[in-house]
Design an enzyme around this catalytic site. Structure first.
Site, PDB file in Angstrom:
ATOM      1  CB  SER A   1     -35.420   9.478 -27.443  1.00 16.94           C
ATOM      2  OG  SER A   1     -34.593   8.365 -27.178  1.00 16.94           O
TER       3      SER A   1
ATOM      4  CE  LYS B   1     -27.177 -16.078 -37.583  1.00 15.26           C
ATOM      5  NZ  LYS B   1     -26.370 -14.896 -37.923  1.00 15.26           N
TER       6      LYS B   1
END
Length: 330
Positions: free
Chosen positions: A134, A186
């Protein structure tokens, strides 16, 4: 017994003085000491700078026993700056042993390595050790040659968002969290309530976009055909031979083979000097030493070793170019 008490008291007084006044006293070499060039092998004037990149890639300082040491990004950039200023350094060798890290830290280090190459024209060789997965592979992409150890695990080209889910536990123990928010999303991804299908789609879209950025960079640097790019893009891991077959690496070999590759790329003498930058002098130093100072030594104890669970809990919420199964090794 009295003697032991006096020794302990003396150490505590010295530690107190460190934070108060007078000349700075350190029991161990740390990040405040300057990096100095150490010769690992060779006698020629021209140099190959070996830079180890080990562990989770982050821009945060590493917590050690009673002190902190530089994060991976800060430390590697310090090495690059020294190699850039030294005209005798003709090539760098990145010795990578990392499962990856945060998306931003990985991208910053990729940018710093690519910019170093563009500014200086110096050759770059990557030698992968145990892992270069990765983000560990992401930062390898600017290299002129990528060499994998015969037993290296690499690949895992993709992004992962890890987040805890505590709502079930909180329901069992009768604890809740009240939220006032200015927008409906949010508190998206909050561990204190189940995620909605709409939120799941939004988070997946972000992960897909960050993952595609990684795949696009692989395509740009490695020029894989569509079939091999599709294999890489599903984020699987590869052993060295398979990575060579799909085009993720250029060669399979050992650290000395990587030095030969760097030497040949930069057209250097067989006796080229291989150097590294450390804060501590190590007797009988060699290519496999990844430490820059005593502060990073494995002999420095952790008060509590929580293993893989501790590693996972230490990660902030966010997106990672990371192979999480490898965290226990770091």
């Amino acid at each position: 017994m009295r003697r032991s008490t006096i020794i302990i008291e003396t150490i505590l007084i010295a530690m107190f003085l460190v934070g108060c006044a007078g000349p700075r006293i350190t029991l161990f070499s740390d990040a405040s000491d300057p990096l100095r060039e150490m010769t690992l092998q060779g006698t020629a004037e021209d140099r190959i700078a070996l830079i180890p990149i080990t562990g989770i890639i982050t821009d945060k300082p590493k917590g050690r026993f009673m002190q902190k040491t530089p994060g991976v990004v800060q430390e590697v950039v310090s090495h690059l700056h020294l190699a850039e200023k030294d005209d005798r350094v003709k090539a760098i060798l990145l010795k990578i042993d990392s499962p990856g890290g945060t998306t931003t830290a990985s991208d910053m280090l990729y940018h710093e390595i690519a910019s170093f190459k563009e500014r200086t024209g110096k050759k770059i060789v990557v030698c992968m050790m145990n892992l270069a997965t990765s983000g560990g592979y992401y930062i390898s992409l600017p290299a002129d040659v990528i060499l994998a150890h015969p037993t290296t695990v690499t690949g895992s080209v993709g992004v992962i968002l890890m987040r805890p889910e505590l709502s079930g536990l909180m329901e069992k123990i009768g604890v809740g969290v009240k939220v006032n928010k200015s927008g409906m999303n949010k508190d998206m991804g909050s561990p204190f309530r189940p995620i909605t299908p709409a939120e799941e789609n939004l988070l997946q879209e972000l992960a897909d976009r960050l993952g595609q950025r990684f795949v696009n960079l692989v395509k740009q640097h490695r020029r894989l055909d569509d079939q091999n790019l599709a294999r890489v893009a599903d984020a699987r891991i590869f052993l060295a031979e398979d990575a060579l077959a799909v085009g993720l690496v250029d060669k399979i070999g050992y650290l000395q083979d990587a030095i030969v590759a760097a030497r040949e790329l930069a057209d250097l003498d067989e006796k080229v000097r291989v150097v590294t930058y450390r804060r501590t002098h190590y007797p009988d130093d060699n290519l496999y030493n990844t430490l820059t100072s005593q502060a990073g030594s494995a002999s420095m104890p952790r008060l509590v070793d929580t293993g893989l669970i501790g590693d996972l809990l230490s990660l902030d919420a966010g997106f990672y170019y990371l192979w999480p199964q490898a965290l226990g090794a770091y």
